[in-house]
Write a protein that holds these residues in place. Structure first.
Motif: not given
Length: 180
Positions: A112-120, A137-144
């Motif tokens: 909601k705050k950042n629709p394009n988050p970096s890994d950091a 997989r969590i990181r990839e799911a958030v990016k997706r």
């Protein structure tokens, strides 16, 4: 009496004001998607959204939530259509499932705050513990999910639940009163 809004519904709890929000949600409101993990705020299984922030519900009293807006996993999307839920299924994130509702809520607040988050950004915002170690997989799911929110990607929808939560007790014999 403590009053606040849970999942867009005004709620009044006649409980000790020092009661952790987690127990009010689970025990008094039967919103059991919010999980008890550690009780110390470390694991994040109990994460809910309060006024746009991801908060560990075991660490905040109902008195501290007075007049605020709380969203639990049950209200994120009852049909599993939220982009985070769709991405979670598409990336095969769930294993044991225990951390999932807290992780999903933390990810939804981040996006909601950042629709394009970096890994950091993801690592800073989602400090929840996954017992199964599905962090890549969590990181990839958030990016997706971010790509879905930005309308850069579509995913085949995860199936909706076979039953509405409010109908589950009537349809599942183990949850129904014994009529013998």
């Amino acid at each position: 009496m403590t009053k606040f809004t849970v999942n867009d519904r005004p709620i009044q709890y006649r409980m000790d004001p020092a009661t952790p929000l987690l127990w009010a949600l689970r025990d008094a409101s039967n919103l059991t998607g919010t999980k008890y993990g550690c009780g110390t705020g470390d694991c994040g299984a109990c994460t809910v959204e309060i006024d746009g922030e991801a908060i560990r519900s075991c660490q905040i009293s109902i008195a501290a939530v007075e007049g605020r807006f709380v969203t639990t996993i049950e209200a994120l999307s009852p049909d599993r259509s939220h982009p985070v839920q769709q991405a979670w299924a598409a990336e095969n994130v769930p294993q044991c499932g225990f951390c999932q509702s807290g992780m999903i809520m933390a990810a939804a607040v981040l996006l909601k705050k950042n629709p394009n988050p970096s890994d950091a950004d993801i690592e800073a915002a989602i400090t929840n513990i996954c017992r199964c170690g599905t962090y890549p997989r969590i990181r990839e799911a958030v990016k997706r999910a971010g790509r879905i929110l930005r309308r850069e990607e579509n995913v085949a929808a995860a199936p909706p639940p076979a039953i509405a939560p409010e109908d589950a007790a009537r349809a599942i014999p183990a949850l129904s009163p014994n009529n013998d």
